[in-house]
Every structure is written in structure tokens, then in C-alpha cells.
Design a protein around this motif. Structure first.
Motif, short mmCIF file in Angstrom:
data_model
loop_
_atom_site.label_atom_id
_atom_site.label_comp_id
_atom_site.label_asym_id
_atom_site.label_seq_id
_atom_site.Cartn_x
_atom_site.Cartn_y
_atom_site.Cartn_z
N LEU A 1 35.52 29.36 38.47
CA LEU A 1 36.10 30.71 38.51
C LEU A 1 35.52 31.58 37.39
O LEU A 1 35.19 32.75 37.61
CB LEU A 1 37.63 30.63 38.40
CG LEU A 1 38.35 31.98 38.35
CD1 LEU A 1 38.20 32.72 39.67
CD2 LEU A 1 39.84 31.80 38.03
N VAL A 2 35.40 31.01 36.19
CA VAL A 2 34.85 31.77 35.06
C VAL A 2 33.44 32.26 35.40
O VAL A 2 33.11 33.44 35.20
CB VAL A 2 34.87 30.92 33.76
CG1 VAL A 2 34.09 31.61 32.64
CG2 VAL A 2 36.31 30.63 33.33
N GLY B 1 35.50 30.94 27.94
CA GLY B 1 34.98 32.18 28.53
C GLY B 1 36.05 32.99 29.23
O GLY B 1 35.94 34.22 29.32
N LEU B 2 37.11 32.35 29.71
CA LEU B 2 38.12 33.09 30.51
C LEU B 2 38.80 34.19 29.68
O LEU B 2 38.97 35.32 30.14
CB LEU B 2 39.16 32.11 31.08
CG LEU B 2 40.20 32.71 32.01
CD1 LEU B 2 39.56 33.38 33.21
CD2 LEU B 2 41.17 31.63 32.50
N ALA B 3 39.17 33.85 28.45
CA ALA B 3 39.92 34.79 27.62
C ALA B 3 39.13 36.07 27.33
O ALA B 3 39.72 37.12 27.06
CB ALA B 3 40.32 34.12 26.30
N GLU B 4 37.82 35.99 27.39
CA GLU B 4 36.99 37.18 27.06
C GLU B 4 36.79 38.10 28.27
O GLU B 4 36.25 39.20 28.12
CB GLU B 4 35.60 36.75 26.56
CG GLU B 4 35.58 36.15 25.16
CD GLU B 4 36.09 34.73 25.12
OE1 GLU B 4 35.60 33.91 25.92
OE2 GLU B 4 37.00 34.43 24.32
N VAL C 1 43.59 38.72 34.38
CA VAL C 1 44.90 38.93 33.75
C VAL C 1 45.51 37.54 33.60
O VAL C 1 45.59 36.80 34.58
CB VAL C 1 45.81 39.81 34.63
CG1 VAL C 1 47.19 39.94 34.00
CG2 VAL C 1 45.19 41.18 34.85
N VAL C 2 45.90 37.19 32.38
CA VAL C 2 46.40 35.82 32.16
C VAL C 2 47.77 35.85 31.48
O VAL C 2 47.98 36.58 30.52
CB VAL C 2 45.40 34.99 31.32
CG1 VAL C 2 44.15 34.68 32.13
CG2 VAL C 2 45.01 35.69 30.02
N GLY D 1 44.54 37.19 38.72
CA GLY D 1 45.79 37.17 37.96
C GLY D 1 46.25 35.72 37.92
O GLY D 1 46.50 35.12 38.96
N LEU D 2 46.31 35.15 36.72
CA LEU D 2 46.61 33.72 36.60
C LEU D 2 47.85 33.48 35.76
O LEU D 2 47.96 33.96 34.63
CB LEU D 2 45.43 32.99 35.94
CG LEU D 2 44.07 33.10 36.62
CD1 LEU D 2 42.99 32.43 35.77
CD2 LEU D 2 44.11 32.47 38.01
#
Ligand SMILES: NC(=O)C1=CN([C@@H]2O[C@H](COP(=O)(O)OP(=O)(O)OC[C@H]3O[C@@H](n4cnc5c(N)ncnc54)[C@H](O)[C@@H]3O)[C@@H](O)[C@H]2O)C=CC1
Ligand SMILES: O=C(O)C(=O)CO
Length: 386
Positions: free
Chosen positions: A282-283, A308-311, A316-317, A295-296
Motif C-alpha cells: 500500500l505504501v 513511509g506511511l506516516a510521511e 489519513v491514519v 483512511g486507515l
């Protein structure tokens, strides 16, 4: 030997020892247990996720039942220990029970409870919130405002996706998936395509009736379609929300190949379980497709996110909060406590785990039944005639 664990004790002279591995919202669940001669011990250790060793220490030599959490690994070791301590009941404070090895519980004759129904709408609402946040870029826009970057209205500023008239895809149209589908169809006039192993007849009837209502009022009617394969949903939907159980058939259901089938500007929402998505894939997909948004609520290796996801601005997490409304969390605690209490007391199993609201009425005593025991059949437990 695990170090001593801090606990809070209610009704110390109670006959049955019930342990809760976490403090849970509200007090009704405690009152219901103590009123039925239970000594309630609540683990107050300042540690978010308890290890198997910690829980072994909590079970100790005598324990009739345990209320546990979805973060805990309930397998052979813990069920064997619970049986040795004289226990016959365990309940997750959750509807999902992929953290529980039900065959191990069967082997030791331990009933496994879960908490369906009470979190259906709350969880569906969070999935709807993530859908809107992703479609309308709410988090990005909020960060932009707080950073003091807004210097006036612009035609191109944070342009997102309109949901009305688009297609919402639901994978896993059970209780939560169907509730979410209704919200998106009714609230935003989206057309529905869904994939499930079973037909969601009530959902189909709802969309048909709502479509007729819209048509009678001179509006474009909404439509529904039950997809023969998940691929049809991936190909056709503009917004896809995942609501299946996590098991070996749904592990990495969304992976590099399934992401490649989705529309380049699609939105993907997950409020089921993290491992339903291959998060590393996904990233990569989010990096390569900046107009694709997610949206996770759940993550593959909670509490961590894949590198990498947080950047990524197109994600939306939120930290697994889909069931976090006061009514729901207090209700989950009540249902979990009543599952354990009912098994200890030899009460029958409630006839319909989808109709549990009667257990949650503050002003009346709950039925003398276990609201939801997933291995009731295997253990030969009798169903309630109530
Ligand atoms: N993020 C959160 O806080 C929450 C997450 N959940 C998760 O949501 C899940 C669903 O909850 P409910 O709707 O109450 O359960 P449910 O049992 O009513 O619905 C699950 C649906 O998934 C379908 N399904 C199973 N295997 C499938 C497959 N291979 N492909 C497509 N569909 C499949 C089932 O047929 C069923 O209709 C829970 O198991 C839990 O893991 C639930 C509550 C809160
Ligand atoms: O109930 C569940 O399965 C959750 O994930 C938390 O509400």
C-alpha cells in the motif's frame, strides 16, 4: 516468574474470581459481576499490551473467568493455564477474535465470548468519517491552516472527490459493512457494489427502496449490485471500504495486484483488521499514485506503521478507534462481562447475537444468558429460548 502485577479488587469476598486484563469503561459491568457473587480483579499495570507471561500471572492458581483484549495472544498456553486454575470462560472485549485460538479454547473446554452488535454503528460511522476525511482532504487542510499557510481562497485549493453519484464498494457486507453501506448510500446518494460470501438481502432491499423513493421524488435513483468476485468491486468502485473478518481467506486480500486493479483516484478505507491489507504494498502504491487516498484505522503490525506511511499526505491514519464511542465501549464491557458471568453461572446462550441491545438497558436487569459465545456449538452449550 513474571513480576507481581498491580490489580484493583472489587468485592473481595466474592465466590467466583473474574479477572479483567484492563480497566474497562463504565461501572455497570463491575456491578453486574459483583451482584452475582464475583470477586473482580482488574489489572491496572501501566503497560498497554500485556504479554502471555503477564496474563499467566493474573490467572494464577484459581480463576473462574477472564475478560481480555484484542491485543492479547489467547492461545494454547493461556487456555491451558485457565483450565488448570478451574476457569471455563473467556471473553474478548471486541467483536473480532482473530487474536484467539478457538481450537485451543475448545480443547480445554473454555467458552470464548465476543461483543457483536453494540459497535456496529459506531464503527461504521468512523469508516464514514475516514471516507470523508480522505475524499475531502480534511487532515491535509487542517495541517495547512495550523501551519499558517492559508492566505486566501483559491480555485485549486484542496480540491477533492465528490461522493454523490459515485460508487461505494463494500468488501465484507456483514453487520458493520452493511451499516456503512447504508450510511454512504443514504447520506451521500452513492451507488453500491458489494462482495461477500453471503447475500446481504436486507441491505439490497434497503437500497432498492431508497432508489424508488428518490425516483418518486424526481431524483436520480441509487442502485446496488452484488459482485460475483472481489475484482469487480476493485475495478468499479470509487470508494472501497473493507469490513470482513480477518482469517486466512482475507489475509492480504488487498495487495500489490489488487491495488493495481483499483481506479487511480480511488479511496480505500480499512476499519477491519490491519493484515487484510499488505501495508508495505500500500505504501508503494500511495507513493506512485498521489491521487489515490486511504483512511486507515488499523495497521498490519499495530501499534506500528510500515515505514513511509506516516510521511504520506494521501493517507489519513487514526489509532484503532473505530468502536470508541462512550455508549459502545461501555456496552462492549458489559457484554464481555456477561459472557463470562453467564458461562460461570451456567446460563444459556442468547438466541441471536445480533440482537444484544436488551443486555445494555441501564434501567433493567439483563437477561440471564451469555450474549455471544462463538464456540457454543462446539462445547454443546444450550441456546436460550428467551
Ligand atoms: N476497527 C475497529 O475498531 C473494529 C474492527 N472490527 C472488525 O470488523 C470485523 C467485522 O465485524 P462485523 O461486521 O460485526 O462482523 P460480521 O461477521 O457481521 O461481518 C463480517 C463479514 O465478512 C464476510 N467475509 C468473511 N470472509 C470473507 C471474504 N473472504 N471475503 C469477503 N467477505 C468475507 C462475512 O461473510 C461477513 O458477512 C470484525 O471481525 C473485526 O475484525 C469490528 C469492530 C471494530
Ligand atoms: O471489536 C473489535 O473487533 C475491535 O476492533 C475493537 O472494537
Amino acid at each position: 516468574m513474571a513480576k507481581p502485577i498491580s490489580i484493583e479488587v472489587w468485592n473481595p469476598s466474592g465466590k467466583y474470581r473474574v479477572v479483567s486484563t484492563k480497566p474497562m469503561p463504565g461501572t455497570r459491568w463491575i456491578n453486574l459481576l459483583t451482584a452475582q457473587d464475583c470477586r473482580v480483579e482488574i489489572c491496572t499495570e501501566k503497560k498497554t499490551i500485556l504479554s502471555v507471561e503477564d496474563i499467566l500471572a493474573l490467572i494464577g492458581d484459581k480463576c473462574d473467568g477472564v475478560i481480555g483484549q484484542l491485543t492479547e495472544d489467547w492461545g494454547e498456553v493461556l487456555f491451558a493455564a485457565l483450565k488448570r486454575a478451574g476457569g471455563t470462560a473467556f471473553s474478548n472485549m471486541a467483536v473480532g477474535y482473530n487474536n484467539v485460538d478457538v481450537s485451543a479454547a475448545n480443547k480445554y473446554g473454555v467458552a470464548v465470548g465476543n461483543t457483536p452488535g453494540v459497535l456496529t454503528e459506531t464503527t461504521a460511522e468512523l469508516a464514514a468519517a475516514l471516507s470523508l476525511a480522505a475524499a475531502r482532504r480534511i487532515v491535509e487542510a487542517d495541517q495547512f491552516m495550523r501551519a499558517g499557510l492559508y492566505d486566501g481562497w483559491l480555485p485549486h485549493l484542496f480540491v477533492g472527490n465528490l461522493l454523490k453519484g459515485q460508487t461505494v464498494g463494500v468488501i465484507g457486507a456483514g453487520r458493520i459493512g452493511s451499516a456503512y453501506a447504508r450510511m454512504m448510500v443514504e447520506g451521500f446518494k452513492m451507488n453500491l457494489i458489494y462482495y461477500d460470501l453471503y447475500q446481504a438481502t436486507r441491505l439490497e432491499k434497503f437500497v432498492t427502496a431508497y432508489g424508488q423513493f428518490l425516483k418518486a421524488n424526481g431524483e436520480q435513483p441509487v442502485t446496488w449490485k452484488r459482485a460475483a468476485t472481489m475484482v469487480d468491486v476493485l475495478r468499479e468502485a470509487d470508494l472501497i471500504s473493507l469490513h470482513p473478518v480477518l482469517d486466512k481467506t482475507t489475509y492480504h486480500l488487498i495487495n500489490k495486484d489488487s491495488l493495481a486493479i483499483m481506479k487511480k483516484e480511488a479511496i480505500l478505507v480499512n476499519a477491519s483488521r490491519g493484515p487484510v491489507i499488505d501495508e508495505a504494498a500500500l505504501v508503494e502504491h500511495l507513493k506512485a499514485n498521489p491521487m489515490f487516498r486511504v483512511g486507515l484505522d488499523v495497521f498490519e503490525d499495530e501499534p506500528y506503521m510500515k515505514p513511509g506511511l506516516a510521511e504520506l499526505k494521501n493517507a489519513v491514519v487514526v489509532p484503532h478507534i473505530a468502536s470508541a464511542s462512550k455508549w459502545t465501549r461501555e456496552g462492549m464491557a458489559t457484554l464481555a462481562a456477561l459472557n463470562v458471568l453467564g458461562k460461570i453461572k451456567g446460563f444459556p446462550i442468547w438466541s441471536d447475537p445480533n440482537q444484544v441491545v436488551v443486555f445494555l438497558e441501564e434501567k433493567s436487569a439483563p437477561p440471564l444468558a451469555c450474549p455471544s459465545i462463538v464456540n457454543a456449538k462446539h462445547l454443546g452449550l444450550t441456546a436460550s429460548k428467551l
